[in-house]
Design a protein around this motif. Structure first.
Motif, short mmCIF file in Angstrom:
data_model
loop_
_atom_site.label_atom_id
_atom_site.label_comp_id
_atom_site.label_asym_id
_atom_site.label_seq_id
_atom_site.Cartn_x
_atom_site.Cartn_y
_atom_site.Cartn_z
N ILE A 1 0.85 -1.21 0.00
CA ILE A 1 0.00 0.00 0.00
C ILE A 1 0.89 1.25 0.00
N ALA A 2 1.97 1.21 0.74
CA ALA A 2 2.89 2.37 0.74
C ALA A 2 3.43 2.58 -0.67
N ASP A 3 3.78 1.50 -1.33
CA ASP A 3 4.32 1.61 -2.69
C ASP A 3 3.29 2.24 -3.63
N ILE A 4 2.06 1.77 -3.51
CA ILE A 4 0.99 2.32 -4.38
C ILE A 4 0.82 3.81 -4.10
N LEU A 5 0.81 4.16 -2.82
CA LEU A 5 0.62 5.58 -2.47
C LEU A 5 1.77 6.43 -3.02
N GLN A 6 2.97 5.94 -2.90
CA GLN A 6 4.13 6.73 -3.37
C GLN A 6 4.12 6.92 -4.87
N ARG A 7 3.58 5.94 -5.58
CA ARG A 7 3.58 6.05 -7.05
C ARG A 7 2.44 6.91 -7.56
N SER A 8 1.46 7.18 -6.70
CA SER A 8 0.20 7.72 -7.22
C SER A 8 0.31 9.15 -7.76
N TYR A 9 1.06 10.02 -7.09
CA TYR A 9 1.15 11.40 -7.60
C TYR A 9 1.95 11.48 -8.90
N PRO A 10 3.14 10.87 -8.96
CA PRO A 10 3.85 10.89 -10.24
C PRO A 10 3.00 10.29 -11.37
N ALA A 11 2.26 9.25 -11.07
CA ALA A 11 1.42 8.64 -12.12
C ALA A 11 0.35 9.63 -12.57
N TYR A 12 -0.28 10.27 -11.60
CA TYR A 12 -1.35 11.22 -11.95
C TYR A 12 -0.80 12.39 -12.76
N GLU A 13 0.33 12.89 -12.33
CA GLU A 13 0.96 13.99 -13.08
C GLU A 13 1.27 13.52 -14.50
N ASP A 14 1.76 12.30 -14.61
CA ASP A 14 2.14 11.79 -15.93
C ASP A 14 0.98 11.75 -16.90
N TYR A 15 -0.16 11.22 -16.47
CA TYR A 15 -1.21 11.18 -17.50
C TYR A 15 -1.96 12.49 -17.67
N THR A 16 -1.82 13.42 -16.71
CA THR A 16 -2.61 14.66 -16.85
C THR A 16 -1.83 15.90 -17.28
N SER A 17 -0.66 16.15 -16.70
CA SER A 17 -0.11 17.51 -16.77
C SER A 17 1.37 17.56 -17.12
N PRO A 18 1.72 17.46 -18.39
CA PRO A 18 3.14 17.43 -18.72
C PRO A 18 3.83 18.79 -18.57
N LEU A 19 5.01 18.79 -17.99
CA LEU A 19 5.91 19.95 -18.00
C LEU A 19 5.27 21.24 -17.48
N GLY A 20 4.35 21.08 -16.52
CA GLY A 20 3.76 22.27 -15.91
C GLY A 20 2.65 22.91 -16.72
N LEU A 21 2.14 22.20 -17.72
CA LEU A 21 0.96 22.72 -18.43
C LEU A 21 -0.25 22.53 -17.51
N CYS A 22 -0.99 23.59 -17.31
CA CYS A 22 -2.11 23.52 -16.37
C CYS A 22 -3.44 23.55 -17.13
N TRP A 23 -4.49 23.30 -16.44
CA TRP A 23 -5.84 23.61 -16.90
C TRP A 23 -6.36 22.79 -18.07
N MET A 24 -5.80 21.63 -18.35
CA MET A 24 -6.34 20.87 -19.48
C MET A 24 -7.53 20.01 -19.04
N VAL A 25 -8.29 20.52 -18.09
CA VAL A 25 -9.41 19.76 -17.50
C VAL A 25 -10.76 20.24 -18.02
N ASN A 26 -11.78 19.44 -17.79
CA ASN A 26 -13.13 19.88 -18.13
C ASN A 26 -13.49 21.10 -17.29
N PRO A 27 -13.89 22.19 -17.93
CA PRO A 27 -14.19 23.42 -17.20
C PRO A 27 -15.30 23.21 -16.17
N GLY A 28 -15.19 23.94 -15.10
CA GLY A 28 -16.22 23.91 -14.06
C GLY A 28 -16.07 22.70 -13.16
N TYR A 29 -16.02 21.52 -13.82
CA TYR A 29 -16.08 20.27 -13.10
C TYR A 29 -14.69 19.78 -12.67
N HIS A 30 -13.71 20.01 -13.53
CA HIS A 30 -12.30 19.79 -13.21
C HIS A 30 -11.86 18.34 -13.08
#
Ligand code: GCU
Length: 666
Positions: A486-515
């Motif tokens: 569980i610790a391993d999963i937790l430690q990997r979770s933020y880098p994983a989330y950043e990887d599929y959502t927000s490359p190189l500090g690009l922000c806001w590529m989310v559905n407006p309003g709902y996010h």
């Protein structure tokens, strides 16, 4: 642990393993002096020992006691002294000849010391001859609920409010008490139960209509050392008082606040103060009257001063209807531009509450330039425990690495953000992530964010690894395979989330309003000042002196660091720079290839985390297994959608294929 595990009990489960000899020590306890004020601490100790270790405590004379509980004042009379003393709200736990003494600097300190002792024992971590002396790093450790009185929670992903329903209070006292204990066990001492956006009904929370009920809530939290802070509406003098203005320099308005504050303190004598969102996203504020934020905050501070109250005044002030064509206007500049010129003008019972980044709790942003720039003003670091932009408690995302980056950022003015705790930064506030869901946080593992927020506000030097280790041992027991995975999963979770959502500090590529979920240009043509300015050749915003000038708000060393593409941290490259897709990163990959690679990798990580979780199926309580497995199902769908939508967007803009030939829609 499998048998007794309860989602509801978070990191304070029942039935931890403890040696018989330690149980014997714990089961004979004494308060160092008879003090009514401290009896509650003893009760919490007795309850904790019973529930967590299954032992009954007897109160015995001092000579026979295994555990001695008291405050510094009392300990000075009967325990050996060596000059090691905790500061306000701190504690010392020490083992001496088979006895354990827990000594608080004050009543709150004793309570915190008791919880810490129990939690250390539950983790099997109380060292022999322990001598632990701790003082919290900041005075105000606040959790901000964004609960509306309708019962709905703004940006809430864990069910309805535990405090409100149908435009009124509605709470189960036992649940509130359990919540208070949870918060106190990690050192939180301040709580706002209503949203910073103070709507019509909530405006009346500080009036006789609701004060009796608010006072009841305060009564429930008080024994746990937690004081309430109320979110107020700056226009209250008009909305409640019937005045024609809410101008902070108007005498009638000032008197109104004085009288109202007096009334509030009659009901809640230890109220911590007011939390204020003013001139922000259409909330009323001093700008409406041509006044500045010091005028507004100081007026409230004066009204609170006689009662020892404080104003926590938010700096989330920006023009939310800016002109996209004007490439010089830049929303991240706003907090600094609005507040730094006022440094030195705020009353000493005002704390400016600043979001960790200049935008709005994005997955990756630089640290706000306000830290270190306002040397004569008390500041609070505000982070978002609720996962508005970080997976909404459907996707797993332990925020500890994000917060560590913030705390360890070297402002050069001088020192890191964590170094400023206790001096320039006197408070830490977190936007709460809890609601009526059985495990409190929607996603059971999102509990780690609340746990970690409390621990970091107590001690910002703790690492994500240390906090994760504590949390998994407390929440999931002592089987090293379970806690390790569980610790391993937790430690990997933020880098994983950043990887599929927000490359190189690009922000806001989310559905407006709902996010939640991808929408690359969703915010591009809205009014909110949130752009990528992607074309078929380039992407990102030039925020150097040659561009919007945002980097100049940092200390000169950091301005240089961020302005130079070679030294700018790569994870923030496109936050600070506008670059062609063919630009080469340090490892030789182009920006475009990096975008493709991280999307694929993020999705693979989501799959790997889900698979790792599956291997625990027979080892953990079914309620926990099912709840998390269900969320991983949603996360996988989300990660795939992010991968496909973002990759396809950049492929269709550039016409350049993935070097590895993976599937991207043509
Ligand atoms: C974000 C969030 C809003 C919230 C605001 C704030 O913009 O989406 O729901 O009101 O932050 O922090 O005040």
């Amino acid at each position: 642990m499998k048998q007794s595990y309860a989602l509801y009990d978070t990191w304070l489960q029942r039935g931890y393993t403890l040696s018989e000899s330690m149980k014997t020590v714990l089961s004979q306890a004494v308060l160092l002096s008879e003090d009514q004020q401290l009896e509650f601490c003893m009760k919490e100790y007795i309850r904790g020992v019973r529930r967590m270790f299954g032992a009954e405590v007897q109160q015995v004379p001092k000579e026979q006691a295994g555990v001695l509980l008291g405050t510094l004042e009392q300990a000075a009379k009967c325990l050996p002294q060596d000059g090691k003393t905790p500061g306000a709200e701190g504690f010392r736990i020490y083992e001496n000849g088979g006895h354990i003494a827990v000594v608080g600097a004050d009543r709150s300190g004793l309570l915190y010391g008791i919880y810490r002792l129990l939690m250390l024992l539950a983790q099997g971590k109380l060292p022999e001859n322990a001598d632990i002396c701790e003082t919290p790093a900041v005075q105000v450790r606040a959790l901000n609920h964004w609960d509306n009185m309708s019962g709905q929670i703004e940006r809430g992903y864990a069910g309805e409010s535990i405090f409100f329903k149908d435009e009124d209070f509605c709470f189960e006292e036992q649940r509130v008490v359990d919540y208070a204990r949870m918060l106190a066990s990690v050192g939180i001492n301040t709580l706002t139960i209503n949203n910073v956006n103070v709507h019509q009904t909530e405006t009346f929370l500080i009036s006789e209509r609701f004060l009796p009920k608010l006072a009841r809530i305060a009564d429930l939290f008080r024994p746990f050392g937690i004081r309430l802070l109320v979110s107020i509406n700056f226009a209250s003098p008009m909305r409640i008082g019937g005045l024609a203005t809410s101008d902070p320099l108007d005498e009638g308005v000032q008197h109104w606040w004085e009288r109202q504050t007096e009334l509030i303190y009659r009901w809640i004598p230890d109220l911590c103060g007011f939390l204020v969102k003013a001139d922000s996203e259409h909330e009323p504020g001093p700008y409406q009257y041509g006044r500045n934020h010091a005028d507004g905050a100081n007026m409230l501070a004066r009204a609170l001063k006689p009662y020892g109250g404080i104003v926590m005044w938010r700096c989330f002030v920006y023009d939310c209807a800016q002109d996209w064509r004007n490439q010089k206007i830049d929303r991240p500049r706003a907090a600094y531009d609005n507040f730094v010129p006022l440094d030195g003008q705020f009353a000493d019972n005002v704390i400016l509450q600043v979001k960790n980044g200049p935008y709005d709790f994005q997955v990756r942003e630089p640290v706000t330039p306000l830290f270190g720039a306002m040397k004569q003003t008390h500041l609070a670091l505000e982070v978002q425990v609720t996962q508005e932009y970080t997976g909404q408690q459907r996707d797993l995302c332990s925020l500890l690495p994000l917060w560590q980056d913030v705390l360890q950022f070297d402002t050069k003015r001088p020192g890191t953000v964590a170094d400023m705790f206790g001096s320039q930064i006197t408070a830490m506030a977190g936007v709460a992530n809890i609601g009526k869901s059985e495990c409190w946080t929607g996603h059971p593992l999102a509990q780690v964010n609340l746990y970690g927020f409390g621990r970091l506000s107590w001690n910002p030097a703790l690492t994500p690894e240390e906090i994760t280790d504590e949390y998994v041992k407390l929440a999931f027991g002592s089987d090293p395979e379970v806690t390790g995975k569980i610790a391993d999963i937790l430690q990997r979770s933020y880098p994983a989330y950043e990887d599929y959502t927000s490359p190189l500090g690009l922000c806001w590529m989310v559905n407006p309003g709902y996010h939640y979920g991808p929408n690359v240009e969703g915010y591009e043509y809205t009014r909110w000042g949130t752009y990528l300015r992607a074309t078929c050749r380039e992407v990102g915003i030039d925020r150097t002196a040659a561009g919007t000038g945002y980097t100049t708000q940092y200390a000169p060393e950091n301005d240089t660091l961020f302005s130079n593409t070679d030294t700018c941290p790569e994870k923030l490259l496109l936050f600070f720079h506008r670059l062609p897709y063919s630009y080469k990163l340090h490892d030789g990959r182009t920006i475009l290839q990096y975008i493709y690679d991280t999307r694929f990798h993020g999705e693979e990580e989501a799959e790997a985390m889900a698979a790792e979780w599956d291997t625990l199926k027979d080892k953990i309580a079914p309620s926990l297994y099912e709840a998390v497995a269900e969320r991983f199902g949603m996360q996988l769908e989300n990660a795939r959608e992010w991968r496909d939508v973002v990759n396809t967007y950049f492929y269709r803009h550039t016409g350049i294929a993935d070097e590895k030939g993976r599937k991207i829609y043509k």
